[in-house]
Design an enzyme around this catalytic site. Structure first.
Site, PDB file in Angstrom:
ATOM      1  N   ASP A 105      -7.587   4.516  12.704  1.00 29.78           N
ATOM      2  CA  ASP A 105      -6.245   5.082  12.579  1.00 29.78           C
ATOM      3  C   ASP A 105      -6.210   6.385  11.778  1.00 29.78           C
ATOM      4  OD1 ASP A 105      -4.895   3.229  14.164  1.00 29.78           O
ATOM      5  OD2 ASP A 105      -4.874   1.770  12.526  1.00 29.78           O
ATOM      6  N   SER A 144      -5.366  -8.415   7.994  1.00 27.64           N
ATOM      7  CA  SER A 144      -4.789  -7.091   8.159  1.00 27.64           C
ATOM      8  C   SER A 144      -4.256  -7.005   9.580  1.00 27.64           C
ATOM      9  CB  SER A 144      -5.870  -6.031   7.923  1.00 27.64           C
ATOM     10  OG  SER A 144      -5.449  -4.810   8.468  1.00 27.64           O
ATOM     11  N   ARG A 153      -0.046   5.756  17.299  1.00 30.38           N
ATOM     12  CA  ARG A 153      -0.382   6.763  16.275  1.00 30.38           C
ATOM     13  C   ARG A 153      -0.005   8.198  16.636  1.00 30.38           C
ATOM     14  NH1 ARG A 153       0.170   3.017  12.764  1.00 30.38           N
ATOM     15  NH2 ARG A 153      -1.686   1.855  12.152  1.00 30.38           N
ATOM     16  N   ASP A 182       0.814  -1.221   0.000  1.00 27.35           N
ATOM     17  CA  ASP A 182       0.000   0.000   0.000  1.00 27.35           C
ATOM     18  C   ASP A 182       0.848   1.271   0.000  1.00 27.35           C
ATOM     19  OD1 ASP A 182      -2.329  -1.529   0.098  1.00 27.35           O
ATOM     20  OD2 ASP A 182      -2.409  -1.480   2.294  1.00 27.35           O
TER      21      ASP A 182
HETATM   22  N1  ARG Z   1      -8.726  -2.037  16.466  1.00 29.54           N
HETATM   23  C1  ARG Z   1      -7.476  -1.512  16.884  1.00 29.54           C
HETATM   24  C2  ARG Z   1      -7.560  -0.031  16.965  1.00 29.54           C
HETATM   25  O1  ARG Z   1      -8.460   0.549  16.464  1.00 29.54           O
HETATM   26  C3  ARG Z   1      -6.362  -1.987  15.982  1.00 29.54           C
HETATM   27  C4  ARG Z   1      -6.276  -1.333  14.674  1.00 29.54           C
HETATM   28  C5  ARG Z   1      -5.203  -1.932  13.847  1.00 29.54           C
HETATM   29  N2  ARG Z   1      -4.860  -1.098  12.730  1.00 29.54           N
HETATM   30  C6  ARG Z   1      -4.571  -1.582  11.529  1.00 29.54           C
HETATM   31  N3  ARG Z   1      -4.267  -0.700  10.644  1.00 29.54           N
HETATM   32  N4  ARG Z   1      -4.626  -2.851  11.216  1.00 29.54           N
HETATM   33  O2  ARG Z   1      -6.730   0.588  17.547  1.00 29.54           O
END
Ligand code: ARG
Length: 413
Positions: A122, A173, A93, A13
């Protein structure tokens, strides 16, 4: 030509994004990759960014900063989202955002970019952090903007001579850093499906974990872990040790249907061995050192803190205020906790503290008892007085449970 700082993971990506942003926005792309403990050698990622067409590629080891300024405060706060998630990604993040904005200022970039999709939390965390830290920076999120699916991305990569990463493609993912690993999508999207074994990379199946339990003693100062089995350790090393030990005993797997900020429920698998052990031990030490009223109020704060982190509001006034409370609250959370790791379970088997409110001479049923038994009688009289009065005057005959009207099932609710 203006520059953009792109958060780069080295995957398909964000590799496609290097080329796409350069073409679409006519910007020079500078990549940024932070090591938050995701167990990867970053040098190949740096080289790859340059191969794909980045004008410059930065990598930085931010593990120490991540632990000291994000992970430990969240542990002190007891931050867990929906009783399941220790917030590994959510904590990472704001740090990545902060480092990207710093780099943008350093090199005079006018934009920053990230590879988040339009369906997740995110994107919110990145955008909100960046727009707070520097409202003048333009934010680009290619995956939210382009309408390519995976096959089209691969075709785009082939067409532009972008080498497809050789790593075997995961059916899931995932995101990971030293505080936890999240796995979503693929077969997991059917919430009825038990997670297949290939979902897990950090933890063994509890059923095949060693028959002999492991014990570890964790020392805390002001709610921050400082030593394992008497050996003082730097935070990154301490987490790594518990990661290995917990993982070997199958500790820290979670299967959770989570409420995302953007309104979707999503099925998430987490592996959080070190976080599970440390939160369990930390809570146990608080039961020794905080008063009943402090424990009760702290639970409310933990909840608010977790939500604030999850929702991407790290750079908020609310965060500062909650942090101030937490720092004062953790003053006496000193001492040691012994945990037993056995077939997926992390059980507290011992706790001690020089600052304990737990007093054996008050708790004991033995002859050293100093508790004033007489005083209990008057206390109980007053504690029960209000209920006794009300029952006599208003409630009528007492039964084993209050009599409630039964809801009519045919009633349209
Ligand atoms: N559900 C978790 C969160 O919102 C994990 C997210 C994982 N992010 C990803 N890009 N796969 O913090």
């Amino acid at each position: 030509m203006d520059k953009v700082v792109l958060a780069y993971s080295g995957g398909l990506d964000t590799s496609v994004a290097i080329k796409w942003i350069a073409d679409q926005y006519n910007l020079e792309v500078v990549t940024f990759t932070a090591n938050l403990g995701q167990e990867r050698d970053l040098e190949p990622i740096r080289r790859r960014a340059l191969d794909v067409g980045a004008v410059d590629a930065h990598v930085t080891d931010a593990r120490r900063m991540f632990v000291d300024q994000f992970v430990w405060p969240a542990l002190q706060a007891g931050a867990v989202y929906e009783d399941a998630y220790y917030l590994a990604t959510a904590l990472g993040r704001p740090l990545i955002s902060w480092l990207m904005v710093e780099l943008a200022h350093e090199i005079g970039a006018t934009a920053v970019a990230h590879g988040s999709t339009g369906k997740g939390n995110d994107q919110v965390r990145f955008d909100v952090s960046i727009m707070t830290l520097d409202p003048d920076l333009k934010i680009i999120a290619p995956m939210r903007e382009w309408s390519m699916n995976r096959d089209q991305e691969i075709a785009y990569a082939a067409e532009h001579g972008i080498e497809i990463p050789v790593t075997k493609e995961s059916p899931y993912s995932t995101d990971e850093n030293l505080w936890g690993r999240s796995i979503e999508a693929g077969i997991l999207e059917d919430a009825w499906n038990e997670p297949p074994t290939d979902v897990y990379e950090w933890t063994v199946d509890p059923a095949t974990a060693p028959d002999k339990p492991a014990y570890v003693e964790i020392a805390f100062e002001h709610g921050i872990p400082t030593a394992l089995d008497g050996e003082p350790l730097d935070g990154v090393d301490l987490i790594q040790r518990l990661h290995d030990l917990g993982g070997a005993h199958g500790v820290g797997r979670t299967d959770h249907v989570e409420n995302r900020l953007i309104g979707i429920k999503s099925r998430e698998i987490y592996e959080q061995p070190a976080a599970t052990v440390l939160h369990t031990a930390h809570r146990a030490l608080e039961t020794m050192t905080l008063s009943r009223e402090q424990e009760r109020f702290k639970r409310l704060v933990s909840h608010e803190y977790a939500r604030m982190v999850y929702d991407g509001l790290w750079f908020s006034g609310l965060h500062r205020e909650l942090s101030a409370y937490i720092q004062i609250n953790q003053k006496n959370v000193n001492g040691s906790v012994r945990v037993k790791l056995y077939k997926g379970d992390c059980a507290v088997v011992g706790r001690k503290s020089d600052d304990a409110l737990y007093r054996e001479e008050l708790a004991t049923y033995g002859e050293d008892d100093t508790f004033d038994h007489e005083a209990a009688i008057g206390f109980i009289k007053l504690h029960g007085l209000s209920q006794q009065t009300q029952a006599r005057l208003q409630l009528g005959a007492a039964g084993p449970a209050p009599v409630l009207p039964r809801p009519d099932n045919d009633d349209p609710a």
